[in-house]
Design an enzyme around this catalytic site. Structure first.
Site, short mmCIF file in Angstrom:
data_model
loop_
_atom_site.label_atom_id
_atom_site.label_comp_id
_atom_site.label_asym_id
_atom_site.label_seq_id
_atom_site.Cartn_x
_atom_site.Cartn_y
_atom_site.Cartn_z
CE LYS A 242 -2.09 1.99 3.69
NZ LYS A 242 -2.95 2.05 4.89
NE ARG B 287 -2.99 6.09 4.67
CZ ARG B 287 -4.25 5.67 4.50
NH1 ARG B 287 -4.92 6.01 3.41
NH2 ARG B 287 -4.82 4.92 5.40
CB THR C 13 -11.63 7.23 4.68
OG1 THR C 13 -10.46 6.53 4.23
CG2 THR C 13 -11.22 8.49 5.40
CB THR D 23 -6.59 0.92 4.17
OG1 THR D 23 -5.91 2.15 4.36
CG2 THR D 23 -5.62 -0.25 4.29
C1 R5P Z 1 -2.83 2.41 8.48
O1 R5P Z 1 -1.65 2.32 8.70
C2 R5P Z 1 -3.87 1.81 9.38
O2 R5P Z 1 -3.46 0.58 9.88
C3 R5P Z 1 -5.20 1.67 8.68
O3 R5P Z 1 -5.05 0.79 7.60
C4 R5P Z 1 -5.69 3.00 8.18
O4 R5P Z 1 -5.48 4.00 9.12
C5 R5P Z 1 -7.15 2.93 7.82
O5 R5P Z 1 -7.55 4.17 7.35
P1 R5P Z 1 -8.52 4.29 6.11
O6 R5P Z 1 -9.72 3.42 6.42
O7 R5P Z 1 -8.89 5.75 6.04
O8 R5P Z 1 -7.78 3.84 4.90
#
Ligand code: R5P
Length: 324
Positions: free
Chosen positions: A195, A197, A226, A229
């Protein structure tokens, strides 16, 4: 035993969870006044004597994050000034955990700031469920236990399900440790998603490390915020030929209408099932089909029992009981 030397307090962020914990402890949460003044200030005042008591405050610092943090700090201050013997703070969800380092110049490390405030207010011990990064433990100059809901999530996910052709998936590199622990514990293979960002709250996943074709993939994450991910993870797994995708997450924040996106993904059969623990009270308001809320209150009650003054118990023992 949770004798009358102990007091359980649920603040605004964890009223529901505290009621469930109280049932397991065979107690009732102590009456606590939480008052909001016309100018926006907050006051928290225990309505029972607390002198020389072992106090357990439960507060998820979830939305409204700043309000809930301030309420917690004021509560700790009130209990300290009322001569409580010990102030144990149980934080089912630790807001600001993701601001744990400077990724770019001039960024704050807010999770350290919050830790400092909790210690300064007078907490004597902290217990956090699935803190985003374990090193946050070191931000507190008092004993900290970080505990995980992953085993309870896995227990619910695997109930009545064969483990054949099942893979545990980490949605990013940050989650590898968690996924590996689970894959070893449950003797399941593991896959890792690559992943990136490109900007805050945007998740891009282009590569899958591991074999997911025709497999039942269990994605485990700490937070669904949100949903970017997890949804990106589910999409790529399906694209790479996964048979079913099951999602397990400890904290269901669900910002920015994330629940609608999950509802759609379930409708399109991209996600088979979602399991979220009840670290945040708001999960009970989510309207998502095939969502199961995994109750961790018994686990938290057992940990609180270990913290009672007469106990010499061990948290590791509670874990080994939960895992199997
Ligand atoms: C990231 O490092 C966390 O473990 C989560 O995957 C992330 O914070 C989830 O955020 P969102 O749902 O906005 O992608």
């Amino acid at each position: 035993m949770f004798t009358d030397k102990n007091i359980l307090v649920g603040l605004s962020g964890s009223q529901e969870l505290t009621k469930l914990i109280a049932k397991h402890l065979k107690t009732t949460p102590a009456k606590t006044l939480i008052k909001h003044f016309a100018d926006g200030e907050t006051m928290v005042k225990p309505e029972v004597p607390v002198r020389n008591k072992n106090v357990f405050i439960v507060q998820a610092t979830s939305k409204p994050v700043n309000e809930n943090i301030m309420e917690l700090l004021i509560a700790i201050d009130a209990f300290r000034r009322a001569s409580a013997k010990a102030i144990n703070v149980i934080i089912p969800y630790y807001g600001y955990a993701r601001q744990d380092r400077k990724t770019l110049g001039r960024e704050p490390i807010t999770s350290k700031l919050v830790a400092d405030l909790i210690v300064k207010a007078g907490a004597t011990r902290v217990c956090i469920v699935d803190v985003h990064a374990e090193q946050i433990q070191g931000f507190f100059e008092i004993p900290v236990d970080t505990i995980s809901a992953s085993y309870m999530l896995m227990g619910s996910i695997l109930k009545g399900k064969s483990k054949k052709n099942t893979v545990v998936v980490s949605p990013d590199y940050g989650g590898v440790k968690r996924a590996r622990r689970i894959s070893v514990e449950y003797n399941l293979p593991m896959a890792i998603l690559d992943k990136r960002r490109p900007k805050p709250n945007v998740a891009e996943i282009t590569n899958v490390l591991g074999d997911v074709k025709n497999k039942d993939c269990i994605i485990l994450d700490d937070i669904i915020d949100t949903g970017g991910t997890i949804l990106a993870a589910c999409n790529i797994l399906k694209k790479k030929g996964a048979r079913n995708v099951i999602v397990g997450a400890s904290h269901g924040v669900f910002s920015n209408a994330a629940s609608n996106k999950f509802q759609q993904a379930i409708k399109k059969k991209i996600i088979e099932h979602i399991y979220i623990s009840n670290t945040i009270d708001n999960v009970y308001n989510l309207k998502i089909k095939k969502l199961e809320i995994v109750d961790i209150s018994k686990f938290l009650a057992e940990i609180i029992q270990v913290y009672t003054l007469s106990s010499c118990g061990s948290i590791s023992k509670i874990y080994s009981k939960t895992k199997h």
